[in-house]
Design a protein around this motif. Structure first.
Motif, PDB file in Angstrom:
ATOM      1  N   ALA A 169       0.816  -1.218   0.000  1.00 18.49           N
ATOM      2  CA  ALA A 169       0.000   0.000   0.000  1.00 18.49           C
ATOM      3  C   ALA A 169       0.849   1.267   0.000  1.00 18.49           C
ATOM      4  CB  ALA A 169      -0.932  -0.008   1.208  1.00 18.49           C
ATOM      5  N   ASP A 189      -1.738   9.521   4.829  1.00 20.58           N
ATOM      6  CA  ASP A 189      -2.790   8.980   3.957  1.00 20.58           C
ATOM      7  C   ASP A 189      -2.440   7.573   3.481  1.00 20.58           C
ATOM      8  OD1 ASP A 189      -4.203  11.311   4.246  1.00 20.58           O
ATOM      9  OD2 ASP A 189      -3.591  12.161   2.316  1.00 20.58           O
ATOM     10  N   ALA A 190      -1.171   7.373   3.125  1.00 24.18           N
ATOM     11  CA  ALA A 190      -0.735   6.046   2.678  1.00 24.18           C
ATOM     12  C   ALA A 190      -0.863   5.031   3.809  1.00 24.18           C
ATOM     13  CB  ALA A 190       0.701   6.102   2.177  1.00 24.18           C
ATOM     14  N   ARG A 193      -4.339   3.792   3.869  1.00 24.46           N
ATOM     15  CA  ARG A 193      -4.562   2.761   2.847  1.00 24.46           C
ATOM     16  C   ARG A 193      -3.954   1.431   3.288  1.00 24.46           C
ATOM     17  NH1 ARG A 193      -3.084   7.236  -0.402  1.00 24.46           N
ATOM     18  NH2 ARG A 193      -1.009   6.375  -0.844  1.00 24.46           N
ATOM     19  N   GLN A 196      -6.310  -0.265   5.762  1.00 28.21           N
ATOM     20  CA  GLN A 196      -7.440  -0.899   5.088  1.00 28.21           C
ATOM     21  C   GLN A 196      -7.004  -2.179   4.380  1.00 28.21           C
ATOM     22  OE1 GLN A 196     -10.714  -0.030   5.351  1.00 28.21           O
ATOM     23  NE2 GLN A 196      -9.861   1.351   6.900  1.00 28.21           N
ATOM     24  N   ALA A 197      -5.814  -2.160   3.792  1.00 24.91           N
ATOM     25  CA  ALA A 197      -5.303  -3.353   3.117  1.00 24.91           C
ATOM     26  C   ALA A 197      -5.092  -4.492   4.109  1.00 24.91           C
ATOM     27  CB  ALA A 197      -3.999  -3.025   2.393  1.00 24.91           C
TER      28      ALA A 197
END
Length: 358
Positions: A169, A189-190, A193, A196-197
């Motif tokens: 991600a 922000d990364a 992600r 969520q991954a």
């Protein structure tokens, strides 16, 4: 010998009675006598020197566990311990100074991508991950690229895909154009992600509540490294011959060390030494540490999972990093050291050198 009441001793030592009671509980400053009936504490005048030393060290911000170690040393060794502690404080302060300078530049409209160095810099890097000598599979993921360095240590039923998903991600940052004033924001922000991954690594209906990962990564801008850190993987900086740990473990035992309830030596054998307080996973506290570091030519960074840090002494890590010029050889040597110490866990290392571009 006339003993001092706790009130008189507190006034003379500039320590509060509450602090003196805590230091007694920790074995840091034991009263000369405790009344068996009332529990009232009395102190010998000869204890004032140690009490004042404790007060001075607390003013420096030194954790109680480390103060206890300093007080047990001879004068020369105690001075060396204080020098080592202050070197770490200065490194941490420098990192916060870099972040403050970045924010000032951003808020005043100055381009923070303008390097404070005279020559353009680049990274020379290598990554290696190994199963170790005991585990049946490797749940670590290590990655090194021209802009991104990352180590993730998975745990639980889906630890391997969790760590791989978290790093994957972040890999988009290698090619993304990140606005100069939003470097930390882009990294955060990364991380969202990545979280969520990690949540999506298990098939529907699977119990994935015990699956997650640590994540420690650095994003290179050409003059700075932005750090995102969550868990107990670590980042070390070798600068001017000195090795500094620039990340802070998010573990139960580290919190006990910070509170002065545990020494680093006691933490090494604590039954909960691997229990995380922060991680990427369902139900976990995923609050990250985010920092900026100004880079210098000659700096060497090490990112590693706890498969290295828990079995290889810091002195041996320092020796390899300072004496092995090529990053590829350095990561191999570090993994070999972990395996030579029994290899009880997966071990992953990323070594990156900051070099002047030709």
């Amino acid at each position: 010998m006339e003993l001092l009441t706790i009130g008189a001793f507190a006034k003379a030592s500039r320590l509060s009675p509450k602090a003196l009671r805590l230091y007694d509980e920790l074995g840091l400053l034991t009263p000369a006598r405790v009344d068996p009936d009332t529990g009232y504490r009395r102190y010998a005048p000869q204890q004032l020197e140690q009490a004042r030393l404790v007060a001075w060290l607390r003013r420096l911000g030194m954790p109680l566990a480390r103060i206890r170690r300093v007080c047990a040393l001879e004068a020369g060794e105690a001075a060396g311990e204080i020098r080592a502690y202050w070197a770490r404080v200065e490194a941490d302060t420098a990192a916060r100074r870099d972040l403050a300078a970045f924010l000032v530049d951003h808020l005043t409209g100055k381009d923070p991508t303008m390097s404070r160095t005279t020559a353009p810099l680049a990274l020379r890097y290598a990554a290696l991950s190994d199963t170790g000598r005991v585990r049946a599979s490797n749940q670590d993921t290590a990655y090194a690229g021209s802009r991104l360095l990352a180590v993730a240590d998975g745990y639980g039923s889906a630890g391997a895909p969790a760590s791989a998903a978290a790093v994957e991600a972040l890999r988009g940052l290698e090619t993304e154009t990140v606005p100069a004033g939003d470097l930390l924001g882009a990294l955060e922000d990364a991380l969202g992600r990545a979280e969520q991954a990690v949540h999506g690594v298990s098939a529907p209906g699977d119990d994935d509540t015990d699956a997650g990962t640590t994540l420690t990564a650095m994003l290179w801008t050409g003059s700075q490294l932005a750090l995102v850190h969550i868990g107990d993987s670590r980042v070390h900086l070798l600068r001017d011959g000195e090795l500094f740990q620039i990340s802070h473990d998010h573990t139960v035992v580290q919190s006990l060390i910070d509170e002065g309830r545990l020494t680093p030596e006691e933490a090494a054998s604590h039954p909960q030494r691997s229990l995380l307080m922060r991680a990427l996973g369902r139900g976990a506290d995923s609050t990250p540490d985010l920092r900026l570091h100004d880079a210098r030519a000659g700096d060497r960074y090490l990112l590693c999972s706890d498969g290295l840090s828990t079995v290889v002494p810091a002195g041996d890590v320092h020796r390899v990093l300072s004496g092995t010029p090529e990053p590829e050889a350095a990561v191999r040597a570090l993994v070999d050291l972990a395996n030579a110490s029994g290899g009880p866990d997966n071990v992953s290392c990323v070594v990156a050198d900051v070099v002047e571009q030709p």
